[in-house]
Design an enzyme around this catalytic site. Structure first.
Site, PDB file in Angstrom:
ATOM      1  N   TYR A 268      21.850  54.553  42.882  1.00 30.01           N
ATOM      2  CA  TYR A 268      21.176  53.677  40.920  1.00 30.01           C
ATOM      3  C   TYR A 268      21.018  55.277  40.095  1.00 30.01           C
ATOM      4  CZ  TYR A 268      21.240  48.676  40.387  1.00 30.01           C
ATOM      5  OH  TYR A 268      21.550  47.985  40.260  1.00 30.01           O
TER       6      TYR A 268
ATOM      7  N   GLU B  69      22.527  54.795  36.326  1.00 29.74           N
ATOM      8  CA  GLU B  69      23.692  53.762  35.418  1.00 29.74           C
ATOM      9  C   GLU B  69      23.128  54.917  34.619  1.00 29.74           C
ATOM     10  OE1 GLU B  69      20.858  50.520  34.303  1.00 29.74           O
ATOM     11  OE2 GLU B  69      22.076  49.164  35.496  1.00 29.74           O
TER      12      GLU B  69
ATOM     13  N   ASP C   8      48.331  50.487  31.097  1.00 25.29           N
ATOM     14  CA  ASP C   8      47.356  50.719  31.899  1.00 25.29           C
ATOM     15  C   ASP C   8      48.599  50.838  32.862  1.00 25.29           C
ATOM     16  OD1 ASP C   8      46.712  48.868  34.443  1.00 25.29           O
ATOM     17  OD2 ASP C   8      46.825  47.449  33.407  1.00 25.29           O
TER      18      ASP C   8
ATOM     19  N   THR D 129      44.225  51.267  38.152  1.00 19.69           N
ATOM     20  CA  THR D 129      43.363  51.609  39.351  1.00 19.69           C
ATOM     21  C   THR D 129      43.429  52.933  40.008  1.00 19.69           C
ATOM     22  OG1 THR D 129      45.204  50.158  39.863  1.00 19.69           O
ATOM     23  CG2 THR D 129      43.600  49.061  39.000  1.00 19.69           C
TER      24      THR D 129
ATOM     25  N   LYS E  83      46.321  51.497  44.331  1.00 19.55           N
ATOM     26  CA  LYS E  83      47.392  50.613  44.634  1.00 19.55           C
ATOM     27  C   LYS E  83      48.119  51.805  44.791  1.00 19.55           C
ATOM     28  CE  LYS E  83      47.298  47.397  41.428  1.00 19.55           C
ATOM     29  NZ  LYS E  83      46.219  46.965  40.542  1.00 19.55           N
TER      30      LYS E  83
ATOM     31  N   ARG F 166      38.991  51.709  46.304  1.00 19.50           N
ATOM     32  CA  ARG F 166      38.560  50.266  45.325  1.00 19.50           C
ATOM     33  C   ARG F 166      38.205  50.330  43.560  1.00 19.50           C
ATOM     34  NH1 ARG F 166      41.782  45.145  45.312  1.00 19.50           N
ATOM     35  NH2 ARG F 166      43.082  46.170  47.611  1.00 19.50           N
TER      36      ARG F 166
END
Ligand SMILES: Cc1ncc(COP(=O)(O)O)c(C=O)c1O
Length: 491
Positions: A83, A85, A238, A264, A267, A273
């Site tokens: 973790y 954050e 984008d 992303t 692709k 991903r």
């Protein structure tokens, strides 16, 4: 047990993936230390089936790719456990010494991959994927119900660029903000920048989005910038679909003209991903008083990602992005992207040579949109018959389509096949497979009539049609299996 595990590791040729046999085992040994093929053969069988499907099929979905072994190793590493954050150096949890270094390395490589100076651009590598990245951009730049203009979904935009029907707001972009689409010209298939300009003058958007999911031409970022400036709007690009091509320099980059750029990473970029947001830093302009006006995007974007929208970053994915960005800066990657475009152009020319109509008349990028209206076959039927012969693509609306439920085209992309080593000669083979499938579909349609359900029934039960489908599928699979897929041997 230990022996069994080691034997499997060796048998599966996985000793090179960093797996080690545990020296000691504690409480819950079987649950904790067994490999998936021992602990959950039912699930593992399905994973192997999916791998077989990928290996024996031809993947033409333009948004998909086959990521590298290194990326897969990051994704299944211990980094998943942590973790963290917050941002490097400002975490809400202890124990992030190495996670911080990994995220900083990822940021540095992300800027380098796109030739960006850290004085002018910053980057957040924590978005879980493209959709959360885009929502973070709107959250950062807009107040609720501020106005956003993006390419209409049926014209090749993405859901996250805003989508609603007469009766329902579908995308969160349209639920929490006011979206107004711009469109392509129904005849040429090209983005109608003039209309966008006219409508932007009336709508006064806060953000104009330059980005596509199904459009085969380069975007005119300079024109987008002018329209944004005229209306005091942010230009948000984008580049999810084309970021690999941008990194390789084979198409124009959005960075020169944009305030914010998202992508992303799975692709054309061929990473894990995930999503990434780049934002401008430094001097934005000089005020009337001669003083510099600075960009204020860094804190807004970072805060939007966390704590506004997300929790703990996916550190395994961030490591995957880091290694994918390293790959993206290599000459091999540039060659790969050149071949992706060359293959898309070849696919286009091959299909045009057989009489197929391609939206916009061609492609500059990794994908093309085939309009099947003149053949008398719907996109759904084409998608179905192609899947039956192990060629995977998606049905898609074409310019001028009136029903998004019954689109007239199929979208074809070359990133995944090019990763498997396809060049022009192999693409010619793909063209002939597609053409044969369409011909079988037209025969099937003669028997079934126009309804999709009847068509599917004929394709799967009519003895003549199923015979042709089976023979063609065998040919496709024998061909496809010759080309390797990166990653683990059988899953
Ligand atoms: C242009 C564009 N933006 C954003 C996304 C969303 O990405 P994800 O599916 O990772 O949420 C996509 C996905 O296809 C896309 O094409």
């Amino acid at each position: 047990m230990l022996k069994t595990l080691c034997t499997f590791v060796i048998k599966r040729g996985l000793s090179n993936v960093g797996m080690v046999c545990p020296k000691t085992m504690g409480v819950g040994d079987n649950l904790l230390h067994q490999s998936i093929w021992d602990s959950d053969p039912e699930l593992f069988d399905l994973m192997k089936e999916e791998k077989r499907r990928q290996r024996r099929g031809l993947e033409l979905i333009a948004s998909e790719n086959l990521t590298s072994l290194s990326v897969l190793q990051c994704l299944s590493s211990c980094l998943h456990n942590k973790y963290s954050e917050g941002l490097p150096g400002q975490r809400y949890y202890a124990g992030n010494e190495f996670i911080d270094k990994i995220e900083l390395l990822c940021q540095k490589r992300s800027l380098e991959a796109f030739g960006l100076s850290p004085e002018e651009w910053g980057v957040n590598v924590q978005p879980y994927s493209g959709s959360p990245a885009n929502l973070a951009v709107y959250t950062a730049l807009c107040q609720p119900h501020d106005r956003i203009m993006g390419l209409d979904l049926p014209d090749g935009g993405h859901l996250t660029h805003g989508f609603m029907t007469a009766t329902k707001r579908i995308s969160a972009t349209s639920i929490f903000f006011e979206s107004f689409p711009y469109k392509v010209d129904p005849v040429s298939g090209l983005i109608d920048y003039d209309k966008l300009q006219q409508n932007a003058r009336l709508f006064k958007p806060k953000i104009i989005i330059a980005g596509i999911s199904c459009y085969s031409r380069c975007l005119d970022y300079e024109r987008f910038r002018k329209i944004a400036d005229e209306n005091g709007a942010y230009l948000f690009s984008d580049m999810a679909h084309v970021s690999g091509l941008v990194a390789a320099g084979v198409i124009p980059s959005p960075f020169k003209y944009s305030d914010v750029v998202s992508t992303t990473t799975h692709k054309t970029l061929r990473g894990p991903r995930a999503g990434v947001i780049f934002f401008r830093k430094g001097v934005k302009s000089i005020g009337k008083d001669g003083k510099p006006i600075m960009y204020d995007l860094e804190t807004r974007i970072n805060n939007a990602v966390f704590p506004s929208l997300q929790g703990g970053p996916h550190n395994h994915a961030i490591a995957g992005i880091a290694t994918a960005m390293k790959q993206a800066a290599t000459p091999q990657f540039k060659q790969y992207q050149q071949q992706v475009v060359a293959n898309a152009k070849r696919l286009c020319v091959g299909l045009q040579g057989l009489g197929y109509q391609i939206a916009t008349g061609g492609t500059d990028v990794h994908q093309l949109l085939v309009n099947l209206k003149p053949c008398g076959l719907s996109g759904a039927k084409a998608e179905f018959i192609l899947e039956e012969i192990s060629v995977v693509c998606n049905k898609n609306t074409v310019p001028g389509d009136t029903s998004p439920q019954n689109p007239s085209g199929i979208r074809l992309g070359t990133p995944a096949l090019t990763t498997r080593g396809f060049k022009e000669a192999e693409i010619d083979k793909v063209v002939s497979f597609i053409h044969s499938a369409v011909n079988i579909a037209l025969e099937a349609q003669k028997i079934s009539g126009p309804k999709l359900v009847d068509f599917k029934k004929v394709v799967t039960t009519d003895p003549t049609i199923t015979g042709s489908v089976k023979a063609l599928r065998k040919e496709v699979e024998l061909f496809a299996e010759q080309f390797p897929i990166p990653g683990y041997p059988d899953y």
